[in-house]
Design a protein around this motif. Structure first.
Motif, PDB file in Angstrom:
ATOM      1  N   ASN A  54       0.824  -1.193   0.000  1.00 47.63           N
ATOM      2  CA  ASN A  54       0.000   0.000   0.000  1.00 47.63           C
ATOM      3  C   ASN A  54       0.865   1.252   0.000  1.00 47.63           C
ATOM      4  OD1 ASN A  54      -1.483   2.209   1.631  1.00 47.63           O
ATOM      5  ND2 ASN A  54      -3.094   0.785   0.988  1.00 47.63           N
ATOM      6  N   LYS A  55       0.400   2.287  -0.657  1.00 50.99           N
ATOM      7  CA  LYS A  55       1.185   3.523  -0.766  1.00 50.99           C
ATOM      8  C   LYS A  55       1.513   4.126   0.604  1.00 50.99           C
ATOM      9  CE  LYS A  55      -2.809   6.545  -1.375  1.00 50.99           C
ATOM     10  NZ  LYS A  55      -3.998   6.280  -2.181  1.00 50.99           N
TER      11      LYS A  55
ATOM     12  N   ASN B  80       7.220   1.735  -6.290  1.00 53.79           N
ATOM     13  CA  ASN B  80       5.932   1.392  -5.708  1.00 53.79           C
ATOM     14  C   ASN B  80       4.854   1.200  -6.778  1.00 53.79           C
ATOM     15  OD1 ASN B  80       3.416   3.108  -3.755  1.00 53.79           O
ATOM     16  ND2 ASN B  80       3.987   0.975  -3.611  1.00 53.79           N
TER      17      ASN B  80
ATOM     18  N   GLN C 186       1.429  -0.527  -6.588  1.00 49.76           N
ATOM     19  CA  GLN C 186       0.560  -1.159  -5.608  1.00 49.76           C
ATOM     20  C   GLN C 186      -0.192  -2.355  -6.180  1.00 49.76           C
ATOM     21  OE1 GLN C 186      -1.604   1.747  -2.866  1.00 49.76           O
ATOM     22  NE2 GLN C 186      -0.996   3.076  -4.536  1.00 49.76           N
TER      23      GLN C 186
ATOM     24  N   ASP D 137      -2.151   7.519  -5.741  1.00 48.03           N
ATOM     25  CA  ASP D 137      -1.584   6.240  -6.156  1.00 48.03           C
ATOM     26  C   ASP D 137      -0.477   6.436  -7.201  1.00 48.03           C
ATOM     27  OD1 ASP D 137      -3.128   4.564  -4.525  1.00 48.03           O
ATOM     28  OD2 ASP D 137      -4.827   4.702  -5.886  1.00 48.03           O
TER      29      ASP D 137
END
Lengths: 478, 478, 478, 478
Positions: free
Chosen positions: A285-286, A299, A301, A431
């Motif tokens: 998760n961010k 990252n 997700q 995101d």
């Protein structure tokens, strides 16, 4: 007649398994590469998959047709339309406009519907046990619910100059054929909302010819030039991996023989891999990524966009490491092989053990809307505001003074980014900017900030930022 | 000091992970081949596996030492005792009686303890951070809780003539060394109850030198000849796969690089495999097997005995198919690779789909105690009663007139079985006889019956069978 | 507009969640009682469930409307049509023909469509953001794919005399309304193939008005009397629990507040329960049941028919015990509460432990086709052949001399069964006859046989049975 | 004899199931409250739990004795020693020093061993089938591996003044009894490393009398006063919930009848709960918590310390909400009911949906070692350095100028914290300080920082902080 819609939310991709209970035969249309689902459904319904087909050479995922044919021995029926450059380069039974074939009592009629691609075909299905009238049409990336396929992908992603104009003309002609179909016919398209293959796909899985005639914009412009202009206008960015997909689907995707199972890395192996410079994809998760991550990790997700963003960011030669919960590894692996990213070096479960051994973690620097305002007020030139959303979103509304670079193209546009300034990234809610920040940091940028809450927060909070913002009150946001 | 006992119930096999928190180092003693468990524990405890050792060349499972060393890079410490025929044939650091090595603050001292095998060693452990006195001894297959290792395995399973006598002598001498150890010392053996490596293993995982001196029969016979006679008497049958294990563990088991994942077969593939004569192992419950099974399939139930019985029944060259729930496939695969049975052709989830397509299922014919009595009374020679339990069980009590063939040796003794008679199999309660019936049927025997409830039921029911048993009342049991 | 079809295969029941992304509101149509699925979808799609509705008072499952309203606070919109006897007896907002309501941009128009039941309504949906023309109609148990709802359920299951004729008339009138709808409209019914609410439901989940006009038999009979005769002819047996469902859905199902979790029984508790006479439902595969089962236990297999057959067999006051794998308990519990069977006493995982403690297991006696032939040839009157399939299947083809008693009505017809004869049960392939055998045995019948392979096997094998069948060869089948 | 050690890592608590295979009986010693594990083991081993006992009235977890007795009907054997204030207040069979009882062939002899508590007893076990000599002793919280039980808990946690001194005297006397036991005897204590019931518990699960005599400090001080001083010195803080545990275990814990299953909250319910002021426990990783969390929520990570820290932070009357992955809810629930925290209001899976609806998230402000140095250099009085580790850790080494408040006692010491200063929390590596920061924020403190990396990082980094640290370089750490 048995009918099953199989939907992959990550790629917004639809495939269909249709069977004839009387003969025990079934066909799969546009299978994805992890084919277990089709085998399972067929077994449960007591059907054998005897036929496999595709509407066209896909650009947005790696086809599972060969994989499935290899396991089931089913007949592989593929388009021979589209001219010399658009021929599948592996063994198959060719299909041309007007061809018919039967799967038990089910009659399929091939209609050549170019536009999205030159070889694109659709399938008109008649359940001959019930009626001699057709019951549905499988339209692939020709007609979607409320939209039509993009004719520009070949040019944009596959680099075939001039093809968008030609495709748009063909689409106009193909739609004429569509209009001649009976109103009651069900329409089963190849994509739902969220796919990059259409402009404004609806979230309803199916439609009818009659309803599309009423509401689909593309069926309501009678002037060809007006149609073409509208069609080519404002198409979203084509993900970078589309070119490779096209090439592989044409030449024949490699047969896997099962879902590969990546190995869990020990900390020693991880250390070794980091030293070798293996790319690390952090699927957490961010918020967890923001709270602490391995230096250089990116990252992406583990949510609906995982396949597509991996296609944007990873390339097909390099191995990479996943950071993910053990229980998610299988699904992530499937999401990756769906677009041909088979090159998983290994995975680790979490980064706590790593950190506990004294290794450094990095955090994502956050900045609030009001602090940005203050910085802008103080020295407009000290910061660079980068909006990593799609161009269409940027065009609809933006932060004044921001520049637009699509999150998937950040690394191609480093020359636009000034290392001496504070670079502040935002998307809609955080995101894409979390991914963007990680990409810039992996490229050596240090003064990179994530605008907390993104453009959504900006619209709400910015009007309320007062001049009284002091260093102290600002620090609360840090 | 960190200490963890890892127990595989299927093989009744113990391995140990012992670590020094101060240095972060750990050793694994007698690892099994599916090594994920050790890696996981080490990571959780923040330890690195830096050393791996074995007490001896195992006969009852495939060693995971090389597998684990390959992943961790740990030092592999193996016995160089036992003479020329008992040398490990792959790279390792040799250990001899009296050698000492440290894992952080943990000091290990090697004691040569031949008997079970010539090269067998034990490890005396001192936690130098706490005391200069030893805290425990790892005895492998030398001293168990209440028993000692079998010296006859080499002769029986590995076919080394005369070795049992030699081994028994060595065991007597080794036990003298054991007696000289301090009473308080904890004893950690290589097997628990259920293993075929000892005669009467207790179900308590550990003991102490002092308690063993009090209760272990082997430490209470001072006369060497008397000891040897008792030791060699009544040892259980050695599973057939033991010879192969010995050979592979000496030459070095193949490195897997991960647990293989067998593929699910479609019905078409299953049909094809059956035609090719691929062996089918049905792991379902014996009741389900009795209710219906594929012709020729063999029932090895997915319970504690799965590894061992598979070792008895399968051979190392032939591929085979598993019938098992999808969720159990991974554990079954692990159970199989633990004894080197890597050759899984594929699996199917259940046989309903197969049966629904009109394929024949067979059932296991059941016969009750009273019906057997009636048959015996009517024509003693028309039936053959076969007790498939171990010889020791047979010796303790049996059905009069029954012959004893160990379930694992049935196919080697077909010449003892008369196809013209009704062959009635039994064990204690029905697990082994279910396997036995399936074996005989796979060998073409048709008149094979399972005695419902086995010897346990016989003891209870037989006395109550009256002469009034008529055809009618008997038919109730059919 | 967001659209999601939620299908329960066990009851062949469809519910729908439709949402307006712009307003974040959503409606659920015909929710089932285990409502977690709706909550989960709504959360994932960022929607709030603000409206709940039903097409009619269901007879085949317990409605989840109150449960869902209780959790979400959504408005509960229910039919006030159908006259005094058909009014929901708990709080709701009433709907009448012609009423309209909005869920965000989605406009729902109520059409009174009696026939299946007097209060039945359908919903015409217009996505006002796209068009002022309707896009789909939710028809509940009015129009199915290729069929229409049964008007006879009230009479058969709920015991309302004469209602079938009235309903058939109303259905004829309601279908006139349906014919006036535009061809292109999508039709979303309340059931798919396998439901007992229609006669010949197709396995395609949705259709269109135009296609139904072409192929649905009910829309192609213009003569009212002819229509009524055809409609009432050959409807399948209504499951016994339908009467209770109707009553509960009208008065308002009890609110659960979550899925109950049955407890695992110890062997002591099981013994105690058996002594108390608590009913035992064995959900294992029929082969396992045949191989061995607890005396008196009833075999309702854990497959697609579990809900419906439980509704046939269990009653609403008695507690009962499940035999099932731990991992299946939650799904079985959901299947049961869907039809209001909340009264689970507990469960046990398997019966091996029970048997190992020396408790008797019973088997299902099997008999082959050829042995039945021989018995019939020898003494026609010694056996009773009972076909437990539905009347329609029996009418299409049967074993000569067999009598038909629907599996769900066996215990109501014990007077037709002669305890002095061998009773041989069969269905199509063995699922229903396995249940049937268990029911008769629980009622004290001893000479009950299952015809192996059922009617399917009979058709294949019977012609090949020779006169040479001897006692010996027959015994192979036992 | 069957022996099984059941270990709960969270509470470092050991219970034991010991059975006699010959009689099928088993006893459980010191069961925890979620008793499924014992039932499962007993069933697998074909044993009935016929006896249950405890070594003493536990302070650190809620006993499962009554729960287990309620399910199994086993005899409940509890200490009647310790005088009037230490009598169990619910029905049981009393045990006194010297009493003996048998579980099949297993003979248990009661030894009164006060010290940790007045009523504490130990059990000497003899396996009479093997020997008339005892094989092991279950020592509860009397003798641990390398340590002895704390006599100060009653005073500290249960508020019984003066009891620590009395207990220490009793312990000295009880240890004399221990010394008289034979060296070879195995010692099975009630706790392993990590429990708050001893001072320096080892990580080895069992020991022997002889080895403890050699290495256990408590058995090597012959002077009573010296022993008492050493024993009472440096005991760790007793968790706040211990007092309540003691009280409940004495009066009889409530019988659960199964593990409760908390409900998942919708966003609407969550909002409602927040408005009502229901406490929120965020069990996510500290990094995720740092990256974003609900205002007022408290971070108790789902790791080994979850039970204990929940006992410190939550109280027994208030309901609370969990933030946790669905798959972890069951284990978390078990961890909580083990210490009597049954009052779970509900749970939510993650906070993304919440955030996506525009609700504010907060982050944890991080500060690096060098920035702290700079702040100290600039204005020593502007910050308050709080070390939330245990006193013993603080005493061993600390940051100069820091004050020590145990993380579990922060809210009791708010008067020591100056809201006008920047409060900087640290522990060893960041787990406890993450909880501490969340506690202070929930109490209205705004200028609270987490020292990144804690004391471990401080020791490494601080010496390298240069005077050149500028505002700019420091900001990198923010």
């Amino acid at each position: 007649m048995y009918f099953k819609h199989i939907y992959d939310k990550g790629l917004a991709q639809s495939s269909y398994l249709v069977g004839c209970q009387a003969s025990g035969e079934a066909i799969v249309i546009d299978p994805r590469r992890d084919v277990e689902e089709y085998l399972k459904i067929a077994e449960q319904e007591n059907l054998n998959i005897t036929h496999i087909t595709e509407t066209h050479i896909h650009a947005d995922f790696l086809s599972g047709s060969r994989e499935l044919a290899n396991i089931t021995g089913a007949m592989l029926l593929l388009s021979d339309e589209g001219g010399i450059d658009w021929q599948y380069q592996f063994q198959h039974t060719g299909l041309k406009d007007g061809n018919k074939f039967k799967v038990g009592n089910l009659l399929f009629e091939v209609i050549h519907t170019p536009g999205h691609t030159p070889e694109h075909i659709s399938f008109l299905l008649t359940d001959t046990a019930s009626s001699d009238k057709p019951v549905m049409i499988f339209t692939g990336d020709f007609v979607f619910v409320g939209d039509v396929g993009r004719p520009d992908l070949l040019e944009e992603a596959a680099g075939i100059a001039g093809s968008r104009k030609t495709g748009a003309h063909q689409m106009f002609d193909s739609l004429k054929k569509f209009k001649s179909l009976p109103d009651y016919l069900q329409v089963l398209p190849g994509h739902g909302a969220g796919s990059a293959c259409g402009k404004s796909l609806g979230a309803v899985p199916s439609s009818t010819v009659g309803y599309e005639k009423l509401v689909n914009w593309a069926l309501n412009i009678s002037d060809e030039n007006g149609f073409i202009d509208t069609l080519l206008e404002g198409q979203p960015e084509a993900p970078k991996y589309f070119g490779m997909m096209k090439k592989l689907n044409k030449s024949g995707p490699q047969i896997l023989g099962g879902i590969p199972r990546p190995g869990r890395l020990t900390l020693v192996q991880l250390k070794d891999a980091i030293e070798k410079g293996i790319k690390i994809i952090d699927t957490r998760n961010k918020l967890a990524f923001a709270g602490g991550h391995l230096p250089g990790s990116i990252n992406i997700q583990d949510n609906g966009g995982f396949s597509t963003w991996s296609g944007w960011i990873l390339n097909y030669e390099e191995p990479f490491i996943l950071i993910a919960d053990e229980k998610n590894i299988e699904d992530l692996t499937k999401s990756l092989i769906r677009i041909g990213l088979d090159n998983i070096y290994g995975y680790i479960n979490d980064i706590d053990l790593w950190a506990n051994q004294g290794h450094e973690l990095q955090t994502v620097k956050q900045i609030s809307c009001c602090e940005v305002k203050m910085k802008l007020d103080a020295d407009y030139n000290s910061i660079q505001l980068v909006d990593v959303r799609a161009k269409s979103e940027y065009d609809e509304g933006r932060i004044e003074g921001s520049m637009n670079i699509h999150a998937g193209r950040l690394l191609d546009n480093l020359d636009l980014l000034d290392k001496n300034k504070d670079i502040i990234l935002h998307c809609a809610s955080g995101d894409r900017s979390s991914m963007g920040v990680s990409l810039l940091k992996s490229a050596g940028y240090e003064n990179v900030y994530n605008l907390t809450g993104g453009f959504n927060a900006w619209q709400i909070e910015y009007p309320h930022c007062t001049d009284d913002v002091t260093m102290e009150s600002v620090s609360e946001f840090l």
